[in-house]
Design a protein around this motif. Structure first.
Motif, mmCIF file in Angstrom:
data_model
loop_
_atom_site.group_PDB
_atom_site.id
_atom_site.type_symbol
_atom_site.label_atom_id
_atom_site.label_comp_id
_atom_site.label_asym_id
_atom_site.label_seq_id
_atom_site.Cartn_x
_atom_site.Cartn_y
_atom_site.Cartn_z
ATOM 1 N N LYS A 105 20.202 30.338 62.668
ATOM 2 C CA LYS A 105 19.601 31.467 62.081
ATOM 3 C C LYS A 105 17.891 31.323 62.497
ATOM 4 C CE LYS A 105 19.682 34.202 58.076
ATOM 5 N NZ LYS A 105 19.838 34.106 56.432
ATOM 6 N N GLN A 106 17.484 30.118 62.706
ATOM 7 C CA GLN A 106 16.225 30.006 63.238
ATOM 8 C C GLN A 106 16.141 30.275 64.856
ATOM 9 O OE1 GLN A 106 13.946 29.523 61.360
ATOM 10 N NE2 GLN A 106 12.274 28.740 62.392
ATOM 11 N N GLN A 150 18.183 32.555 66.279
ATOM 12 C CA GLN A 150 18.145 33.898 66.276
ATOM 13 C C GLN A 150 16.724 34.540 66.153
ATOM 14 O OE1 GLN A 150 20.515 35.859 67.730
ATOM 15 N NE2 GLN A 150 19.302 37.527 67.074
ATOM 16 N N LYS A 151 16.088 34.177 65.165
ATOM 17 C CA LYS A 151 14.669 34.553 64.646
ATOM 18 C C LYS A 151 13.805 34.299 65.933
ATOM 19 C CE LYS A 151 10.855 34.031 61.572
ATOM 20 N NZ LYS A 151 10.252 33.447 60.589
ATOM 21 N N TYR A 152 13.773 33.118 66.492
ATOM 22 C CA TYR A 152 12.936 32.726 67.847
ATOM 23 C C TYR A 152 13.261 33.829 69.251
ATOM 24 C CZ TYR A 152 11.007 30.044 71.633
ATOM 25 O OH TYR A 152 10.156 29.422 72.555
ATOM 26 N N ARG A 153 14.536 33.755 69.192
ATOM 27 C CA ARG A 153 14.887 34.815 70.342
ATOM 28 C C ARG A 153 14.398 36.254 70.098
ATOM 29 N NH1 ARG A 153 20.854 34.489 71.222
ATOM 30 N NH2 ARG A 153 20.132 32.581 71.907
ATOM 31 N N THR A 154 14.528 37.010 68.810
ATOM 32 C CA THR A 154 14.046 38.185 68.694
ATOM 33 C C THR A 154 12.379 38.052 68.730
ATOM 34 O OG1 THR A 154 15.585 38.275 66.754
ATOM 35 C CG2 THR A 154 13.968 39.785 66.617
ATOM 36 N N ASP A 155 11.726 37.077 68.127
ATOM 37 C CA ASP A 155 10.294 37.001 68.330
ATOM 38 C C ASP A 155 10.046 37.310 69.705
ATOM 39 O OD1 ASP A 155 9.810 37.047 65.695
ATOM 40 O OD2 ASP A 155 9.473 34.866 65.777
#
Length: 130
Positions: free
Chosen positions: A2-3, A5-10
């Motif tokens: 999940k972390q 995916q959040k980094y990629r979205t950012d």
């Protein structure tokens, strides 16, 4: 996971914002109107207007006794020296397009590029006429 995916979205959001900024800057550079004169304001009062077509070096007396040196050369303007403590206005570089400005907050000096034939008033129509 999940972390990651959040980094990629950012990163995608950041890249998108950088692309938008780049496109806006490029549009201004390519389609911005060449200015015709330099207007200098100190503490909100217009103190001088000079054509960009006439080269010269001018000393601007700031609001609290500070000074800025304005150079007009080859159709562009730049503050080359300032008595302010931070010198940010000196680092702003050359301006030549209508609407660009250099601001020295400590000395309360604003140098703005205007189109030919304007006196600092906004002549564009904003909004809807009906």
């Amino acid at each position: 996971m999940k972390q990651l995916q959040k980094y990629r979205t950012d990163l995608l959001v950041l890249a998108g914002l950088a692309l938008i900024g780049l496109l806006l800057g490029l549009g201004l550079l390519l389609f911005g109107q060449q200015g015709g004169q330099v207007q200098v304001r100190v503490a909100g009062e217009v103190v001088a207007n000079w054509p960009l077509s006439r080269d010269g070096t001018y000393t601007i007396e700031g609001a609290d006794g500070g000074t800025n040196i304005l150079v007009i050369e080859d159709g562009r303007a730049c503050i080359t020296e300032a008595s302010c403590p931070d010198g940010l206005c000196v680092g702003m570089g050359w301006i030549s397009r209508s609407g660009q400005s250099i601001v020295c907050l400590p000395n309360q000096v604003v140098v703005e590029i205007l189109s030919d034939g304007t006196d600092g008033e906004d002549t564009d129509v904003d909004g809807v006429a009906g």
